[in-house]
Design a protein around this motif. Structure first.
Motif, PDB file in Angstrom:
ATOM      1  N   LEU A 223       0.813  -1.221   0.000  1.00 55.05           N
ATOM      2  CA  LEU A 223       0.000   0.000   0.000  1.00 55.05           C
ATOM      3  C   LEU A 223       0.847   1.274   0.000  1.00 55.05           C
ATOM      4  O   LEU A 223       0.319   2.374  -0.125  1.00 55.05           O
ATOM      5  N   SER A 224       2.165   1.102   0.148  1.00 52.56           N
ATOM      6  CA  SER A 224       3.058   2.256  -0.031  1.00 52.56           C
ATOM      7  C   SER A 224       3.216   2.552  -1.514  1.00 52.56           C
ATOM      8  O   SER A 224       3.674   3.628  -1.896  1.00 52.56           O
ATOM      9  N   GLU A 225       2.861   1.583  -2.346  1.00 50.54           N
ATOM     10  CA  GLU A 225       3.047   1.743  -3.800  1.00 50.54           C
ATOM     11  C   GLU A 225       1.752   1.995  -4.567  1.00 50.54           C
ATOM     12  O   GLU A 225       1.772   2.576  -5.648  1.00 50.54           O
ATOM     13  N   VAL A 226       0.634   1.484  -4.033  1.00 51.31           N
ATOM     14  CA  VAL A 226      -0.643   1.600  -4.747  1.00 51.31           C
ATOM     15  C   VAL A 226      -1.733   2.070  -3.778  1.00 51.31           C
ATOM     16  O   VAL A 226      -1.578   1.952  -2.559  1.00 51.31           O
ATOM     17  N   SER A 227      -2.844   2.555  -4.330  1.00 56.28           N
ATOM     18  CA  SER A 227      -3.917   3.091  -3.476  1.00 56.28           C
ATOM     19  C   SER A 227      -4.737   1.997  -2.807  1.00 56.28           C
ATOM     20  O   SER A 227      -5.153   2.119  -1.655  1.00 56.28           O
ATOM     21  N   PHE A 228      -4.998   0.938  -3.577  1.00 49.79           N
ATOM     22  CA  PHE A 228      -5.820  -0.160  -3.052  1.00 49.79           C
ATOM     23  C   PHE A 228      -5.045  -1.473  -3.211  1.00 49.79           C
ATOM     24  O   PHE A 228      -4.047  -1.526  -3.935  1.00 49.79           O
ATOM     25  N   VAL A 229      -5.509  -2.519  -2.544  1.00 47.02           N
ATOM     26  CA  VAL A 229      -4.723  -3.753  -2.479  1.00 47.02           C
ATOM     27  C   VAL A 229      -4.356  -4.288  -3.865  1.00 47.02           C
ATOM     28  O   VAL A 229      -3.229  -4.698  -4.118  1.00 47.02           O
ATOM     29  N   ALA A 230      -5.315  -4.261  -4.795  1.00 44.81           N
ATOM     30  CA  ALA A 230      -5.036  -4.836  -6.115  1.00 44.81           C
ATOM     31  C   ALA A 230      -4.623  -3.785  -7.135  1.00 44.81           C
ATOM     32  O   ALA A 230      -4.457  -4.111  -8.311  1.00 44.81           O
ATOM     33  N   GLY A 231      -4.454  -2.543  -6.723  1.00 47.57           N
ATOM     34  CA  GLY A 231      -4.032  -1.522  -7.681  1.00 47.57           C
ATOM     35  C   GLY A 231      -4.698  -0.188  -7.419  1.00 47.57           C
ATOM     36  O   GLY A 231      -4.793   0.248  -6.274  1.00 47.57           O
TER      37      GLY A 231
ATOM     38  N   PRO B 275      -4.067  -4.998  16.334  1.00 44.36           N
ATOM     39  CA  PRO B 275      -4.449  -3.893  15.441  1.00 44.36           C
ATOM     40  C   PRO B 275      -3.293  -3.561  14.501  1.00 44.36           C
ATOM     41  O   PRO B 275      -2.180  -4.075  14.674  1.00 44.36           O
ATOM     42  N   LEU B 276      -3.542  -2.697  13.542  1.00 47.37           N
ATOM     43  CA  LEU B 276      -2.465  -2.286  12.633  1.00 47.37           C
ATOM     44  C   LEU B 276      -1.333  -1.658  13.445  1.00 47.37           C
ATOM     45  O   LEU B 276      -1.588  -0.835  14.331  1.00 47.37           O
ATOM     46  N   PRO B 277      -0.092  -2.013  13.158  1.00 49.05           N
ATOM     47  CA  PRO B 277       1.028  -1.424  13.896  1.00 49.05           C
ATOM     48  C   PRO B 277       1.109   0.094  13.701  1.00 49.05           C
ATOM     49  O   PRO B 277       0.765   0.608  12.634  1.00 49.05           O
ATOM     50  N   GLU B 278       1.589   0.766  14.739  1.00 48.02           N
ATOM     51  CA  GLU B 278       1.629   2.238  14.787  1.00 48.02           C
ATOM     52  C   GLU B 278       2.234   2.877  13.520  1.00 48.02           C
ATOM     53  O   GLU B 278       1.635   3.754  12.931  1.00 48.02           O
ATOM     54  N   GLY B 279       3.390   2.398  13.112  1.00 47.63           N
ATOM     55  CA  GLY B 279       4.097   3.080  12.012  1.00 47.63           C
ATOM     56  C   GLY B 279       3.613   2.745  10.609  1.00 47.63           C
ATOM     57  O   GLY B 279       4.191   3.215   9.629  1.00 47.63           O
ATOM     58  N   HIS B 280       2.569   1.959  10.488  1.00 45.90           N
ATOM     59  CA  HIS B 280       2.119   1.528   9.161  1.00 45.90           C
ATOM     60  C   HIS B 280       1.219   2.592   8.524  1.00 45.90           C
ATOM     61  O   HIS B 280       0.011   2.428   8.413  1.00 45.90           O
ATOM     62  N   VAL B 281       1.850   3.681   8.124  1.00 49.60           N
ATOM     63  CA  VAL B 281       1.072   4.851   7.680  1.00 49.60           C
ATOM     64  C   VAL B 281       0.310   4.600   6.380  1.00 49.60           C
ATOM     65  O   VAL B 281      -0.803   5.112   6.204  1.00 49.60           O
ATOM     66  N   ALA B 282       0.901   3.846   5.467  1.00 47.23           N
ATOM     67  CA  ALA B 282       0.215   3.602   4.187  1.00 47.23           C
ATOM     68  C   ALA B 282      -1.036   2.755   4.431  1.00 47.23           C
ATOM     69  O   ALA B 282      -2.109   3.025   3.881  1.00 47.23           O
ATOM     70  N   THR B 283      -0.900   1.744   5.273  1.00 45.99           N
ATOM     71  CA  THR B 283      -2.055   0.884   5.551  1.00 45.99           C
ATOM     72  C   THR B 283      -3.124   1.672   6.304  1.00 45.99           C
ATOM     73  O   THR B 283      -4.323   1.496   6.069  1.00 45.99           O
TER      74      THR B 283
END
Ligand SMILES: N[C@@H](CCC(=O)N[C@@H](CS)C(=O)NCC(=O)O)C(=O)O
Length: 215
Positions: free
Chosen positions: A160-168, A192-200
């Protein structure tokens, strides 16, 4: 074709049922539902086994009585029967890539959360795997399952650092499975989602903000 002749057997607290409910909401469909109380063991009752001998929810029953089990099969049926708001892509390449990402999310993320919780919950003793056969829990698996969830989160963040949604660049069924996986991990195994996972987190804010997420 109308949706009135269809019936979705499902359970409110079941993450697999939620995958289908969100899919239906995204397609703007209204499908009559029948609640199956898993806590009371209704999935094992003869009446439900006649509908789905695998004894799991969800199941979609068509007007002619055909039963369709397995979340991706139900979603595939709905996609083909009601093509509006496509969630599996619109051309051969898109369809293959969405299927690829959805399958990865299911096998690496969703299934790992399921494995972690089913091998530890006291209420699921002897029922470590849902379905027609009984399996004892293996508590030693839980730590590994959690490692797999952590790795899934890292891989998702990289993606998700590279694309907007999971499949593109478009919302798809892969986002539905990923959203349900994150909510399931947060609630069931306190991951839960880890703190530093900003893209996710950016992605999560967007997909969980859609009206369908409440389904
Ligand atoms: N592979 C099935 C899995 C369905 C499943 O495991 N459903 C769970 C609820 S999320 C269930 O019915 N569990 C019943 C039980 O634990 O006895 C699918 O894709 O539909």
């Amino acid at each position: 074709m109308t949706t009135e002749s269809l019936k979705l057997y499902q359970s409110g607290g079941s993450p697999n049922s939620r995958r289908v409910r969100i899919f239906i909401a995204e397609k703007n469909l209204t499908i009559p539902t029948v609640a199956v109380d898993l806590g009371k063991g209704e999935q094992h009752a003869e009446a439900y086994r006649a509908i789905n001998p695998r004894r799991v929810v969800p199941t979609l029953v068509l007007g002619d009585g055909t039963s369709i089990g397995e979340v991706p099969a139900i979603q595939r049926y709905l996609e083909d029967a009601f093509p509006q708001h496509p969630l599996f892509g619109t051309n051969a390449k898109e369809k293959a890539l969405i299927t690829m990402w959805e399958r990865r999310v299911e096998l690496e993320g969703f299934a790992s959360v399921m494995e972690a919780i089913r091998n530890v919950l006291p209420g699921l003793q002897g029922r470590a795997i849902a379905g027609p056969h009984d399996y004892e829990q293996i508590p030693a698996l839980v730590e590994r399952s959690k490692q797999r969830v952590a790795n899934f989160y890292s891989d998702l963040e990289a993606r998700l650092s590279e694309v907007s949604f999971v499949a593109g660049d478009r919302y798809s069924v892969a986002d539905i499975t990923a959203l349900v996986t994150v909510d399931f991990a947060t609630k069931a195994i306190d991951m839960p989602l880890p703190e530093g996972h900003v893209a996710t987190k950016r992605w999560y804010a967007e997909v969980s903000g859609r009206a369908s997420a409440g389904a």
